[in-house]
Design an enzyme around this catalytic site. Structure first.
Site, PDB file in Angstrom:
ATOM      1  N   GLU A   1       8.882   0.013 -54.123  1.00 38.97           N
ATOM      2  CA  GLU A   1      10.269   0.882 -52.988  1.00 38.97           C
ATOM      3  C   GLU A   1      11.892   1.353 -53.342  1.00 38.97           C
ATOM      4  O   GLU A   1      11.658   2.047 -52.506  1.00 38.97           O
ATOM      5  CB  GLU A   1      11.508  -0.914 -52.519  1.00 38.97           C
TER       6      GLU A   1
ATOM      7  N   CYS B   1      11.491  -7.562 -54.150  1.00 41.16           N
ATOM      8  CA  CYS B   1      12.401  -8.376 -54.980  1.00 41.16           C
ATOM      9  C   CYS B   1      14.601  -8.578 -54.968  1.00 41.16           C
ATOM     10  O   CYS B   1      14.459  -7.770 -53.979  1.00 41.16           O
ATOM     11  CB  CYS B   1      12.219  -8.316 -57.276  1.00 41.16           C
TER      12      CYS B   1
ATOM     13  N   CYS C   1      15.097  -4.429 -55.454  1.00 38.53           N
ATOM     14  CA  CYS C   1      14.914  -3.572 -54.114  1.00 38.53           C
ATOM     15  C   CYS C   1      14.954  -4.436 -53.235  1.00 38.53           C
ATOM     16  O   CYS C   1      15.325  -3.171 -51.877  1.00 38.53           O
ATOM     17  CB  CYS C   1      13.014  -3.922 -54.084  1.00 38.53           C
TER      18      CYS C   1
END
Length: 198
Positions: A65, A93, A96
């Site tokens: 990302e 996560c 990100c």
């Protein structure tokens, strides 16, 4: 009727863009990175692609990302990615998700849930943190229309292969030590897969 047709077109687009993210994930797998891929879309066109490069770049923030975000920001010459969507093979996560929210990504679509570190199902989004922000981001994922099984299988097969490689390496290392190889002696290794066969 028109609304239903528009919904079908949107779903086809989502699957197409997720397929492009999957292609990025395979690029990561090829260089032995965790196979996660992402694409950023604006006006139904891919403006940036990315895959995990943490090991390659020695950069713990080089998740798919973030790699895609950096490319998109550079292309648009703006750190705000208004009216952009991201398609990523695995649920983002915390790091990100924070970057995606700061970039003002309009829509996040992920393929498969990532129970260990993903934040869309349990974390930031469920904790209503997204609702406190002045920027609203739509989050979708974990469904078959976003190729969730395919995205999940890429990760599962990668870690399965990695476990097998690690077992083989440990097996070879054990045999090498037992035979006096390595730092402690001369001679070589044996392949534990073929040991004992004539």
């Amino acid at each position: 009727m028109n609304k239903e047709k528009n919904k079908q077109i949107a779903e086809i687009d989502d699957a197409y863009f997720m397929l492009q993210a999957i292609k990025e994930a395979y690029k990561a797998k090829k260089v032995k990175e965790i196979p996660i891929g992402a694409v950023i879309v604006k006006d139904k066109k891919i403006i940036a692609r990315g895959f995990n490069k943490c090991i390659t770049l020695s950069d713990p923030t080089a998740h798919a990302e973030n790699v895609a975000l950096r490319k998109a920001a550079k292309k648009l010459k703006n750190y705000r990615l208004n009216n952009c969507s991201i398609y990523v093979t695995i649920e983002p996560c915390t790091m990100c998700m924070g970057a995606l929210l700061n970039a003002r990504i309009e829509k996040i679509v992920f393929g498969a849930f990532y129970k260990k570190v993903g934040v869309c199902d349990e974390g930031i989004c469920k904790a209503n943190v997204c609702k406190k922000l002045n920027h609203k981001t739509e989050v979708n994922g974990g469904k078959e229309e976003y190729l969730s099984t395919r995205c999940s299988n890429i990760i599962k097969s990668f870690f399965k292969e990695r476990r097998i490689e690690n077992r083989k390496r440990r097996g070879l290392l054990s045999c090498e030590i037992a035979m006096g190889g390595g730092e402690w002696g001369s001679t070589g290794t044996i392949d534990v897969m073929t040991a004992g066969r004539s």
